[in-house]
Design an enzyme around this catalytic site. Structure first.
Site, short mmCIF file in Angstrom:
data_model
loop_
_atom_site.label_atom_id
_atom_site.label_comp_id
_atom_site.label_asym_id
_atom_site.label_seq_id
_atom_site.Cartn_x
_atom_site.Cartn_y
_atom_site.Cartn_z
N GLY A 1 0.85 -1.21 0.06
CA GLY A 1 0.09 -0.11 -0.01
C GLY A 1 0.95 1.28 -0.01
N GLN B 1 3.05 10.25 0.92
CA GLN B 1 4.28 9.28 1.42
C GLN B 1 5.32 9.92 0.24
OE1 GLN B 1 2.36 5.38 1.97
NE2 GLN B 1 4.17 5.07 3.36
N CYS C 1 5.58 0.35 7.71
CA CYS C 1 5.39 1.25 6.87
C CYS C 1 6.47 1.58 6.23
CB CYS C 1 4.76 2.51 7.69
SG CYS C 1 4.53 3.96 6.84
N LEU C 2 6.44 2.00 4.72
CA LEU C 2 7.58 2.25 4.10
C LEU C 2 8.12 3.56 4.64
CD1 LEU C 2 6.09 1.19 0.36
CD2 LEU C 2 7.94 0.19 1.66
N HIS D 1 -4.70 2.23 7.17
CA HIS D 1 -3.21 2.55 7.43
C HIS D 1 -2.76 3.84 6.30
CE1 HIS D 1 1.17 1.93 8.01
NE2 HIS D 1 1.29 2.63 6.99
N GLU D 2 -3.23 3.56 5.09
CA GLU D 2 -3.36 4.54 4.07
C GLU D 2 -4.08 5.70 4.35
OE1 GLU D 2 -0.40 3.94 2.75
OE2 GLU D 2 -0.22 1.67 3.15
N HIS E 1 -2.65 8.25 6.45
CA HIS E 1 -1.50 9.17 5.93
C HIS E 1 -2.07 10.29 5.31
CE1 HIS E 1 2.22 6.77 6.31
NE2 HIS E 1 1.69 5.62 5.83
ZN LIG Z 1 2.65 3.74 6.07
#
Ligand SMILES: [Zn+2]
Length: 196
Positions: A46, A51, A108-109, A150-151, A154
């Site tokens: 995701g 991000q 998370c990236l 989660h996304e 963000h």
């Molecule tokens: Zn994340």
């Protein structure tokens, strides 16, 4: 299409609230492709536009990878199998319904190499605009529901570490500091707050 660098924990943009997308134009379409490509490059499941430093309410979820068994903890690592590309693009997502609570480990990236258990609703219903900017709705549970939530966070400047208790977060503080100072290596292009 371009692979965009992913902003890491500590970067200001990750704390900003993204703005709704008003219409489907070339730049919106390019962002969809760029997000999908950047997510694949990083082996993520995701990714939110925030991000990559773009404050438009858009996110992508690799439903194909999740259905073929990709796990959240494998983010950033090369996949050992081929996955059918099935990317869910969500524009202006809005949570309509949330049921139950479940604890799952998240990564998370933007927060490389750090994982923690987070409580979130188990099943969700989300209204959004799809790749054609048409109104759509999804009901999801399991990992797909988890990734969507989660996304979506963000897009409001919220990160998963904000959901964990103070005590647990204190334990992670030194690792978060390292990421803030850019003392972390990622296998994908990234920008730490010291480089912003
Ligand atoms: Zn994340």
């Amino acid at each position: 299409m371009s692979i965009l660098p992913i902003y890491l924990y500590g970067a200001d943009v990750l704390r900003k609230k993204a703005k709704p997308v008003q219409k489907l134009d070339d730049s919106t379409i390019k962002l969809m492709y760029d997000l999908a490509e950047t997510m694949h490059k990083a082996n993520g499941i995701g990714l939110a536009a925030t991000q990559v430093g773009d404050l438009r309410r858009m996110l992508v979820v690799d439903v194909g990878a999740i259905e073929s068994g990709a796990r959240d903890e494998d983010e950033g690592k090369p996949r050992e199998y081929e996955t059918e590309s099935k990317v869910l693009v969500m524009i202006n997502p809005e949570l309509k319904l949330a049921e139950g609570t479940i604890t799952m480990e998240e990564g998370c990236l933007s927060i490389p190499e750090l994982r923690a258990e987070v409580d979130r609703p188990e099943a969700i219903q989300v209204k959004y605009r799809d790749v054609n900017f048409e109104e759509s709705e999804i009901t999801a549970d399991g990992l797909v529901a988890r990734v969507i939530q989660h996304e979506m966070d963000h897009l409001d400047g919220v990160m998963f570490v904000d959901h964990i208790g103070k005590t647990r977060r204190a334990l992670l503080r030194s690792e978060l500091k390292k990421i803030e100072k850019g003392e972390v290596d990622t296998s994908y292009p990234s920008i730490s707050s010291v480089e912003v």
